[in-house]
Design an enzyme around this catalytic site. Structure first.
Site, PDB file in Angstrom:
ATOM      1  N   HIS A  35      30.543 -56.191 -46.348  1.00  0.00           N
ATOM      2  CA  HIS A  35      31.039 -55.583 -47.579  1.00  0.00           C
ATOM      3  C   HIS A  35      31.955 -56.584 -48.281  1.00  0.00           C
ATOM      4  O   HIS A  35      33.075 -56.829 -47.827  1.00  0.00           O
ATOM      5  CB  HIS A  35      31.790 -54.287 -47.272  1.00  0.00           C
ATOM      6  CG  HIS A  35      30.943 -53.273 -46.563  1.00  0.00           C
ATOM      7  ND1 HIS A  35      30.712 -53.326 -45.202  1.00  0.00           N
ATOM      8  CD2 HIS A  35      30.249 -52.199 -47.026  1.00  0.00           C
ATOM      9  CE1 HIS A  35      29.924 -52.312 -44.853  1.00  0.00           C
ATOM     10  NE2 HIS A  35      29.630 -51.614 -45.939  1.00  0.00           N
ATOM     11  N   HIS A 265      29.890 -53.116 -53.787  1.00  0.00           N
ATOM     12  CA  HIS A 265      30.463 -52.560 -52.553  1.00  0.00           C
ATOM     13  C   HIS A 265      29.939 -53.275 -51.317  1.00  0.00           C
ATOM     14  O   HIS A 265      30.683 -53.488 -50.354  1.00  0.00           O
ATOM     15  CB  HIS A 265      30.133 -51.069 -52.463  1.00  0.00           C
ATOM     16  CG  HIS A 265      30.486 -50.458 -51.145  1.00  0.00           C
ATOM     17  ND1 HIS A 265      31.738 -49.951 -50.859  1.00  0.00           N
ATOM     18  CD2 HIS A 265      29.742 -50.272 -50.017  1.00  0.00           C
ATOM     19  CE1 HIS A 265      31.759 -49.491 -49.616  1.00  0.00           C
ATOM     20  NE2 HIS A 265      30.558 -49.664 -49.089  1.00  0.00           N
ATOM     21  N   ARG A 360      47.309 -22.103 -19.430  1.00  0.00           N
ATOM     22  CA  ARG A 360      48.115 -22.525 -20.586  1.00  0.00           C
ATOM     23  C   ARG A 360      49.605 -22.293 -20.292  1.00  0.00           C
ATOM     24  O   ARG A 360      50.455 -23.088 -20.684  1.00  0.00           O
ATOM     25  CB  ARG A 360      47.688 -21.788 -21.853  1.00  0.00           C
ATOM     26  CG  ARG A 360      47.846 -20.273 -21.779  1.00  0.00           C
ATOM     27  CD  ARG A 360      47.483 -19.595 -23.084  1.00  0.00           C
ATOM     28  NE  ARG A 360      47.544 -18.152 -22.962  1.00  0.00           N
ATOM     29  CZ  ARG A 360      47.999 -17.339 -23.912  1.00  0.00           C
ATOM     30  NH1 ARG A 360      48.441 -17.825 -25.060  1.00  0.00           N
ATOM     31  NH2 ARG A 360      48.011 -16.042 -23.721  1.00  0.00           N
ATOM     32  N   SER A 387      50.599 -19.880 -28.641  1.00  0.00           N
ATOM     33  CA  SER A 387      49.359 -19.672 -27.896  1.00  0.00           C
ATOM     34  C   SER A 387      49.018 -20.854 -26.996  1.00  0.00           C
ATOM     35  O   SER A 387      48.505 -20.676 -25.895  1.00  0.00           O
ATOM     36  CB  SER A 387      48.199 -19.430 -28.872  1.00  0.00           C
ATOM     37  OG  SER A 387      48.386 -18.233 -29.595  1.00  0.00           O
ATOM     38  N   GLU A 414      44.026 -29.689 -37.500  1.00  0.00           N
ATOM     39  CA  GLU A 414      43.612 -30.250 -36.218  1.00  0.00           C
ATOM     40  C   GLU A 414      43.214 -31.725 -36.341  1.00  0.00           C
ATOM     41  O   GLU A 414      43.577 -32.551 -35.499  1.00  0.00           O
ATOM     42  CB  GLU A 414      42.432 -29.447 -35.639  1.00  0.00           C
ATOM     43  CG  GLU A 414      42.772 -28.018 -35.247  1.00  0.00           C
ATOM     44  CD  GLU A 414      42.618 -27.033 -36.394  1.00  0.00           C
ATOM     45  OE1 GLU A 414      42.797 -25.827 -36.159  1.00  0.00           O
ATOM     46  OE2 GLU A 414      42.320 -27.486 -37.525  1.00  0.00           O
ATOM     47  N   HIS A 476      35.481 -18.083 -31.809  1.00  0.00           N
ATOM     48  CA  HIS A 476      36.602 -18.704 -31.110  1.00  0.00           C
ATOM     49  C   HIS A 476      36.307 -19.029 -29.645  1.00  0.00           C
ATOM     50  O   HIS A 476      37.152 -19.600 -28.960  1.00  0.00           O
ATOM     51  CB  HIS A 476      37.835 -17.789 -31.170  1.00  0.00           C
ATOM     52  CG  HIS A 476      38.514 -17.769 -32.501  1.00  0.00           C
ATOM     53  ND1 HIS A 476      37.841 -17.563 -33.676  1.00  0.00           N
ATOM     54  CD2 HIS A 476      39.818 -17.949 -32.847  1.00  0.00           C
ATOM     55  CE1 HIS A 476      38.689 -17.596 -34.687  1.00  0.00           C
ATOM     56  NE2 HIS A 476      39.890 -17.839 -34.218  1.00  0.00           N
ATOM     57  N   ARG A 523      43.247 -18.655 -21.332  1.00  0.00           N
ATOM     58  CA  ARG A 523      44.119 -17.613 -21.875  1.00  0.00           C
ATOM     59  C   ARG A 523      44.474 -16.605 -20.781  1.00  0.00           C
ATOM     60  O   ARG A 523      45.592 -16.095 -20.722  1.00  0.00           O
ATOM     61  CB  ARG A 523      43.413 -16.880 -23.018  1.00  0.00           C
ATOM     62  CG  ARG A 523      44.287 -15.799 -23.635  1.00  0.00           C
ATOM     63  CD  ARG A 523      43.487 -14.891 -24.547  1.00  0.00           C
ATOM     64  NE  ARG A 523      44.375 -13.935 -25.224  1.00  0.00           N
ATOM     65  CZ  ARG A 523      43.993 -12.750 -25.641  1.00  0.00           C
ATOM     66  NH1 ARG A 523      42.748 -12.342 -25.450  1.00  0.00           N
ATOM     67  NH2 ARG A 523      44.850 -11.946 -26.247  1.00  0.00           N
TER      68      ARG A 523
END
Length: 673
Positions: A35, A265, A360, A387, A414, A476, A523
């Protein structure tokens, strides 16, 4: 663009910038790929930055208090390689430039941090560099609060392109940096209005100046080819109390026939057009030839920081011995000596007390012990602190008025969190970990892959790791995420079965030097299975015999995480019926695969039938251990998820999908015939 006027007004600057342009044309032509346009267009900005502002010493590219330079637009790698060669970097030599993009060269198509010491981060996936830079700047702030400005006081500079700013992760990064007023972060935007498909306007109409301003950044707009404007803008940015974005209006492939076009480019290899461009630049030497005077001027820039570095070394030597020792230990990524003993004592306590905790929660308990021992840990969560259980009581919150805080509220970001953690780890001196639900590794995946590629020991705390999370349902409930994570090279995926294994998992993760870890945590509450205390870290072996067969060994149950307890229940039922069963806990397949063959055969000998149990899809690396490493040592079955989950209480879901001790018993009997 009046190039002749620029050349005559700033002849010294022009000659140095022209060296970058000429080397770029030569290297891309020799490779017949690459490039060209961005390095040519941003040569003026880079020249001013390195000549007048960057604090660095080419002879010592890993000096801890250097400024960091991140080429977020990594496709323009010849900009970085040209700079490093010109300033006298010992690794990026002229031969390396000549071998751009060739096998074995340090000058890869995109910058790779593990190939040369002066390359701060791997870029190429657009947006990652600017997101990494947030972590670099945060790490600088945290270390400066810890060790003082005499030891830590530097900037992070980023060159980013239109593509970087279109990528969604840039929005997350920009928001985090603005919220935390990371004033040592300066982004130079290559505002050339060109993408591969054509003009930026084909796909975007965002007012980037307004966007950055709205996020709390100090913003300036300049001519990216005017060295006086560039110098003044960087000077002003360094004085700002906010992170800074300088919109540098540039011409991609300046002076070339492809200037201001999408063709500019990519690889500009036409010989006649190259010759014409070099004539515009006033460059008369042959391929890969830099006039001695220009090379000498660049090398003077490279050595200018040697006095500054020496002064820093003197200040560091004058610091108290304990401060020197801690700074050096943390920068090297070495765990403190007390870590192992602390983990052992905790394991014994848990084995004696035999509590039932979600892993956890177990993780939170371990962090309460680890974080006071390791002031370099920096934790956080993507808006799931309560959590993920990622915050220990001693940490304090990182904020504008508390730079010594070690806990980051990342918000629902995230990807930005994971990318910034990579930046923290690359900066050095901090050990980042961050949490979200296991299912949302999808949002963090590009940065998690780069953790592995860049060999950074980031820790991903991924909770709610199966249908065991219950009523939130299949959106989830991760079923394929263990498989995806295990398929990623150089990644440890650790799914502990109880609190003891969780403690061992953290010890493993925090002693890695070049490998990220994914901690897959539940959990739901799990019983303590390791009731007999062992000082040895069994998770470090990847898999081990948790309970052996009584009598003739006819079956081996292999399980991970929450399903190890089911395996133990099934073993009890089968043993009562006279069927000898070994239970193997397999918290980390990658670590088990790394053991010698003799150990693996002792744990998983040929002969007995094998049943794997995991509340996920079978594709997660299971067949190697079920069928045998040669694919024929054992009859085998698998108890797991056939597809996506459902919304219901966790207990009902395990029954519905047949992930039970009874199902394991039935499978063993079926295989035994």
């Amino acid at each position: 663009m009046d190039i002749e006027a620029l050349k005559s007004a700033h002849p010294d600057h022009w000659s140095k910038a022209a060296a970058i342009r000429a080397l770029t044309l030569d290297a891309v032509h020799a490779a017949n790929s690459g490039h060209s346009g961005m390095p040519i267009g941003m040569a003026d900005v880079a020249t001013v930055l390195f000549e007048k502002h960057m604090k660095f010493d080419a002879a010592n590219p890993t000096w801890p208090d250097r400024d960091r330079f991140i080429l977020s637009a990594g496709h323009g790698s010849m900009l970085l390689y040209s700079l490093l060669y010109l300033v006298g970097d010992a690794e990026i030599t002229l031969d390396q430039i000549k071998n751009f993009r060739q096998k074995g060269a340090l000058t890869a198509g995109h910058p790779e941090n593990f190939l040369a010491a002066a390359i701060e981060t791997t870029t190429g996936p657009l947006g990652q560099g600017i997101a990494n830079s947030v972590g670099f700047a945060m790490a600088e702030e945290i270390q400066r609060a810890r060790f003082g400005a005499k030891i830590v006081d530097h900037h992070t500079y980023v060159i980013a392109g239109d593509g970087c700013l279109m990528e969604g992760v840039s929005h997350e990064a920009i928001g985090i940096a603005g919220r935390h007023e990371l004033s040592k972060l300066i982004v130079l935007w290559d505002n050339n209005d060109i993408t591969i498909d054509g003009k930026v306007s084909l796909s975007d109409r965002t007012d980037q100046v307004a966007r950055f301003t709205a996020a709390g950044w100090h913003v300036q707009e300049i001519d990216g080819h005017n060295p006086d404007e560039i110098d003044a803008a960087i000077t002003a940015a360094k004085k700002s109390a906010q992170p800074s974005m300088i919109a540098c209006k540039t011409h991609i492939a300046l002076g070339h026939a492809a200037q201001d076009t999408s063709k500019g480019h990519g690889a500009l290899t036409d010989a006649d057009q190259m010759a014409a461009a070099k004539a515009v630049y006033g460059w008369t030497t042959g391929p890969f030839e830099v006039p001695a005077a220009i090379k000498s001027a660049w090398e003077a820039i490279g050595s200018r920081g040697s006095d500054t570095r020496a002064a820093w070394e003197a200040r560091f030597a004058a610091a108290p011995g304990n401060k020197q020792k801690e700074f050096t230990r943390q920068l090297a990524g070495e765990a403190p000596n007390k870590l192992s003993a602390t983990i052992k004592a905790f394991k014994k306590q848990i084995s004696d007390e035999k509590p039932k905790y979600a892993t956890r929660k177990s993780s939170e308990m371990v962090l309460e012990l680890i974080n006071p021992l390791m002031p370099e840990t920096v934790g956080g969560s993507a808006d799931l602190t309560g959590s993920n259980n990622t915050k220990s009581g001693d940490m304090g919150v990182f904020d504008v008025d508390s730079r010594g805080g070690r806990y980051v509220y990342w918000g629902i970001r995230e990807h930005g969190m994971a990318s910034a953690m990579n930046g923290m780890a690359l900066h050095g001196g901090v050990r980042p970990y961050g949490g979200t639900f296991m299912c949302f590794t999808d949002y963090a995946r590009p940065a998690m892959r780069l953790s592995a590629l860049m060999k950074q020991p980031v820790v991903y705390v991924m909770t709610h790791d199966s249908i065991g999370l219950g009523e939130d349902g299949p959106t989830h409930q991760p079923v394929e995420h263990l498989a995806i994570s295990r398929a990623t090279p150089n990644t440890l995926v650790i799914r502990p079965a109880d609190t003891v294994e969780t403690a061992e998992a953290w010890e493993v993760a925090l002693t890695q030097e070049a490998t990220p870890s994914v901690l897959s945590l539940t959990r739901q509450g799990l019983p303590t299975l390791r009731t007999e205390h062992k000082t040895k870290n069994m998770v470090a072996q990847g898999g081990y015999v948790l309970a052996d067969a009584e009598g003739k060994r006819e079956a081996i149950l292999i399980a991970t995480g929450s399903e190890v307890a089911l395996a133990m229940e099934a073993r009890e039922i089968l043993q009562a019926e006279g069927i000898g069963v070994r239970v193997v806990s397999m918290p980390c397949m990658e670590l088990f695969a790394a053991q010698d063959e003799a150990y693996r055969k002792r744990v998983l000998p040929g002969g007995p039938v094998r049943v794997g149990i995991e509340a996920a899809v079978r594709e997660g690396g299971w067949d190697r251990w079920l069928l045998g490493e040669r694919g024929r040592e054992a009859k085998a079955g698998f108890i797991g998820m056939p597809g996506f989950g459902a919304s219901a209480p966790a207990g009902e879901l395990f029954e519905h999908f047949g992930i039970t001790a009874a199902a394991a018993v039935a499978k063993v009997k079926e295989l035994l015939g």
